[in-house]
Design an enzyme around this catalytic site. Structure first.
Site, short mmCIF file in Angstrom:
data_model
loop_
_atom_site.label_atom_id
_atom_site.label_comp_id
_atom_site.label_asym_id
_atom_site.label_seq_id
_atom_site.Cartn_x
_atom_site.Cartn_y
_atom_site.Cartn_z
N HIS A 293 -94.95 -27.66 14.54
CA HIS A 293 -93.20 -27.86 14.77
C HIS A 293 -92.65 -28.21 16.09
CE1 HIS A 293 -93.21 -25.28 11.08
NE2 HIS A 293 -94.69 -25.03 11.96
N LYS A 480 -77.33 -22.71 16.31
CA LYS A 480 -79.00 -23.12 16.02
C LYS A 480 -78.64 -22.78 17.08
CE LYS A 480 -77.91 -27.42 15.61
NZ LYS A 480 -78.76 -28.30 14.66
N ARG A 481 -80.71 -22.65 18.18
CA ARG A 481 -80.92 -22.04 19.49
C ARG A 481 -80.21 -22.95 20.11
NH1 ARG A 481 -84.59 -18.23 20.04
NH2 ARG A 481 -84.22 -18.47 22.55
N LYS A 486 -80.70 -30.41 21.59
CA LYS A 486 -79.86 -30.50 21.05
C LYS A 486 -78.22 -30.63 20.94
CE LYS A 486 -82.62 -26.57 18.78
NZ LYS A 486 -83.15 -26.41 17.61
N THR A 588 -83.34 -27.47 10.17
CA THR A 588 -83.29 -26.68 8.80
C THR A 588 -82.02 -26.26 8.90
OG1 THR A 588 -84.52 -24.64 9.33
CG2 THR A 588 -85.79 -26.08 8.03
N LYS A 592 -79.24 -25.73 4.84
CA LYS A 592 -78.42 -24.65 4.32
C LYS A 592 -77.55 -25.64 5.09
CE LYS A 592 -81.43 -22.84 7.20
NZ LYS A 592 -82.33 -21.94 8.27
C1 26W Z 1 -94.85 -21.72 22.92
C2 26W Z 1 -93.44 -21.01 22.50
C3 26W Z 1 -92.97 -22.17 21.97
C4 26W Z 1 -92.73 -20.94 21.09
C5 26W Z 1 -91.58 -21.47 19.78
C6 26W Z 1 -92.65 -23.37 21.45
C7 26W Z 1 -92.84 -23.84 20.37
C8 26W Z 1 -92.28 -22.82 19.23
C9 26W Z 1 -91.55 -23.58 17.80
C10 26W Z 1 -92.44 -24.92 17.27
C11 26W Z 1 -90.24 -23.87 18.13
C12 26W Z 1 -89.46 -24.10 16.70
O1 26W Z 1 -89.23 -23.28 15.82
N1 26W Z 1 -89.77 -25.27 16.33
C13 26W Z 1 -88.93 -25.64 15.03
O2 26W Z 1 -89.62 -25.63 14.12
C14 26W Z 1 -88.68 -26.02 12.73
C15 26W Z 1 -89.13 -25.43 11.39
O3 26W Z 1 -90.47 -26.43 11.64
C16 26W Z 1 -87.98 -27.38 12.93
O4 26W Z 1 -87.09 -27.44 11.90
C17 26W Z 1 -87.14 -27.70 13.92
O5 26W Z 1 -86.39 -28.89 14.33
C18 26W Z 1 -88.04 -26.86 15.49
O6 26W Z 1 -87.32 -27.02 16.85
#
Ligand code: 26W
Length: 744
Positions: A293, A480-481, A486, A588, A592
């Protein structure tokens, strides 16, 4: 619960009777279940009327329930997948963690973020069924705990199928030690209990930044041990000890690398049943698939060997064996030393989880076309070179049940009238059918609905934030976060630029606009918190200037969460999706907003690209450098030169340091300024290309602003976006996973 018990039970048996999928995820961002479940059962309208008759507003539940066991995109995607799989009768169930505290609640004081614990269980959790008959013992080097499953029904829309989300909660083996208690050692007596409960105490609030914390590793192993033990136990109950059919009957999908220790855990358990390592390995490889992701290097997980060994030594030994096996495979290929080095699972005294997940998987997938290409070309290129057949793309999607039908009934009815049915709630591809009906009359009707949704949001924002917005304004939205990549900062600087240009007369016919932000920053992420403060400073400047009364408003909404999202998405005219090309895996929120009829003001990044392919360049506002452009300028990019030569850029950048805005105590505005113009020891100047994209961003933003003057034509663009959103349903996504990767 009683009403669904029979269907739930039947569905469980059905899922158990043939090949099935287990979705493993450390996060599920569920939001409100009540309205969603009533909607799925087809009784929402009735119930709302019944409540209204008793003077109860259904939105009351929002204060009681908004389950946030996830951070952002990744967790919400998991929730959308559960909804879509249940609706389309794909035999998929989820495994996750039952955090006591979900994602923190955000408070804004003096423009700055403060975090408050999210005690989501305080009114009870009526959607969770505790299953004391299915507990699992989880063993760490220094601790033994009990994993207790809580099952949540995932009710498919207008079907009898009900899937299960099994959330595991960590509890002590022994409630408390009476011996110690009787000896007056009260704290000692409950310390085991606390230590056990710590494992699922709280969701880590980091998104896209990896922290190698012991407790996080414990959470991950806890989830995987509980989930895998449960699956194996269930398999044995039905099929006995013959594991030759295990991979044929079970597929496990890893939602990023967070649950990757499930791989060695399955191997460990199979070895306990006397399977040789090689056989267990092959079963695991056939069972697992991995979704990536993110390509941000700071988000890729790698555990320090010493730490890992001190928590789960037996799992470490299995990883060593897997790495040996990898090297045996690599020896047979003609690879250079560098390549072999990069593919090591154990590397520089760290365990690289993406390498483990890729090696022991049937498939690896990215979440948008461009993202999958980047995985193949960069992040996982060595793996792609030897296992090209493993790589697939599965462009993300969203559930239209929640993000259209539930949150925007007005628009839903409008579409249903045009199409003559509401079948699109189950099959979004048919919204394309509205294309021939896009004309002046429908555009005006759409504009009326949009205005109504803006008025509803404005009411809510006034109540919550105390800021008055007019539904006559353009609603320009970035939710968004909060993350540097971003580029919320670029948005804030562009707003300031518009403000200064209106003030000095350079910009004369600006269409009144409300700029709305919503974002949580990870609590330890200083720059992100600085950016929140800066947005709030811009808001104060603009909103308190009487000259801006009828022209501009800026709002940063407090505690942006799913319930807020469900109010914001329907009210947007402009969707800000402005990450530098090649950084947002998919996004995503962009989908929406599109589905609710906003135009995208965005870069050529993530799923934006596919949105534009579907809805047309002419109906969106695309700007900025492409991946290839960035590749070209990267090595001699000089943002300071842009700053020196462009008075607009200089003016907005200087607002960070000249006292125009009130900086934080720790001077985060100055730090942001320096990071852009001069860089720091750990990154180059302006590594997210804010200044490089600034002018083309301004141009696109002002073009959208000007186009809006002809609001009928603008509304047609919005309708074209809705009509083209069919492929962004998570129904399409999950059906693709089912066919192309799980083969169910
Ligand atoms: C280990 C810390 C950590 C925590 C969460 C690393 C990475 C994450 C996630 C992978 C971050 C995340 O939410 N990624 C998002 O995933 C969405 C669903 O596929 C995508 O639409 C977003 O672009 C992506 O940033």
């Amino acid at each position: 619960m009683a009403a669904i018990a029979e269907n739930w039970h039947k569905s469980k048996e059905k899922h158990n009777s043939k090949r099935r999928v287990h979705y493993f995820s450390a996060e599920y961002l569920l939001g409100r279940m009540i309205t969603n479940n009533l909607n799925s059962l087809g009784i929402l309208k009735e119930v709302i009327q019944l409540l209204e008759a008793r003077g109860i507003d259904v939105n009351l539940f929002e204060a009681i329930e908004d389950i946030a066991l996830g951070n952002g995109g990744l967790g919400r995607l998991a929730a959308c997948f559960l909804d879509s799989a249940a609706t389309h009768e794909i035999p998929l169930d989820g495994h996750g963690l039952r955090y006591k505290y979900g994602l923190f609640k955000q408070q804004i004081k003096d423009g700055e973020q403060h975090e408050v614990a999210d005690d989501w269980q305080r009114f009870g959790t009526p959607w969770c069924k505790r299953r004391d008959d299915s507990t699992v013992e989880v063993t760490f080097a220094d601790q033994k705990v009990i994993a207790v499953p809580y099952d949540m029904p995932i009710i498919g829309y207008m079907t009898d199928n009900i899937s299960t989300l099994r959330l595991w909660q960590s509890e002590a083996v022994q409630e408390f030690d009476f011996q110690l208690f009787n000896n007056f050692e009260y704290e000692q007596a409950v310390s085991e209990k606390n230590k056990a409960e710590n494992i699922t105490r709280v969701l880590y609030p980091n998104e896209n930044s990896y922290e190698g914390k012991r407790l996080r590793l414990k959470q991950q192993y806890f989830l995987c041990c509980a989930g895998i033990t449960d699956i194996v136990r269930n398999f044995i109950k039905t099929y006995g000890n013959d594991f030759s059919r295990f991979a044929e009957l079970n597929a496990i999908q890893l939602n990023d690398t967070h649950p990757t220790v499930a791989i060695p855990e399955l191997i460990r358990i199979l070895q306990d049943y006397n399977l040789p390592f090689d056989v267990a390995f092959e079963i695991a490889r056939k069972t697992f698939s991995y979704t990536n992701h993110t390509i941000m290097s700071e988000a890729l997980e790698s555990w320090e060997v010493e730490l890992f060994k001190s928590v789960i030594p037996n799992i470490y030994s299995i990883i060593v064996r897997i790495n040996e096996k990898l090297n045996m495979v690599l020896e047979t290929k003609s690879l250079d030393y560098e390549q072999i080095y990069r593919m090591q699972i154990i590397q520089d005294n760290r365990i690289v989880m993406a390498n483990l997940a890729t090696f022991v998987s049937s498939y690896v997938n990215g979440v948008a076309q461009i993202h999958t290409e980047i995985l193949k070309k960069n992040v996982l290129k060595d793996w792609y070179a030897i296992y090209p057949e493993r790589f697939q793309n599965k462009t993300n999607g969203i559930t239209q049940r929640r993000f259209l039908s539930l949150c925007n009934p007005e628009l839903t009815d409008f579409i249903a009238i045009i199409l003559g049915s509401n079948d699109f709630i189950k099959d979004l591809s048919i919204v394309e059918g509205i294309k021939p009906f896009i004309n002046d009359a429908t555009a005006k009707e759409f504009a009326t609905i949009k205005k109504q949704k803006k008025a509803q949001l404005a009411d809510f924002i006034y109540k919550r934030e105390g800021v008055k917005l007019s539904s006559e304004f353009i609603f320009d939205i970035q939710v968004k976060r909060l993350h540097e990549y971003k580029r919320q900062l670029m948005n804030a600087l562009s707003i300031l630029n518009i403000y200064y240009q209106i003030k000095d007369g350079a910009l004369t016919d600006f269409t009144p606009t409300a700029f709305i932000f919503g974002a949580k920053a990870a609590p330890g992420y200083k720059r992100a918190k600085g950016i929140i403060k800066f947005i709030n400073e811009v808001a104060t400047t603009v909103n308190s200037d009487p000259l801006m009364q009828d022209l501009m408003r800026v709002v940063f909404v407090e505690n942006y969460n799913l319930s807020y999202a469900e109010r914001i998405m329907p009210a947007a005219d402009v969707s800000e999706q402005i990450s530098p090309a090649g950084t947002e895996a998919s996004g995503t929120g962009n989908m929406k907003l599109m589905l609710n009829g906003a135009v995208t003001l965005g870069t050529y990044d993530g799923a934006n690209i596919e949105i534009i392919q579907q809805a047309g360049f002419e109906n969106n506002y695309i700007f900025g450098l492409r991946v290839e452009d960035i590749e070209k300028i990267k090595h001699n990019y000089n943002p300071k030169a842009l700053y020196d030569s462009d008075s607009n850029i200089k003016r907005v950048m200087d607002s960070l340091i000249n006292g125009a805005m009130q900086d934080t105590q720790d001077h985060s505005f100055t730090e942001l300024y320096n990071s852009i113009l001069y860089g720091t020891y750990w990154h180059r100047p302006d590594h997210h290309y804010i200044l490089a994209d600034f002018n083309s961003y301004m141009e696109a933003k002002l073009k959208a602003n000007n186009d809006y003057k002809d609001w009928v034509e603008f509304s047609k663009k919005c309708l074209m976006n809705i009509a083209s959103a069919g492929m962004f349903s998570s129904d399409r996504t999950i059906i693709q996973y089912a066919k192309e990767l799980w083969h169910v």
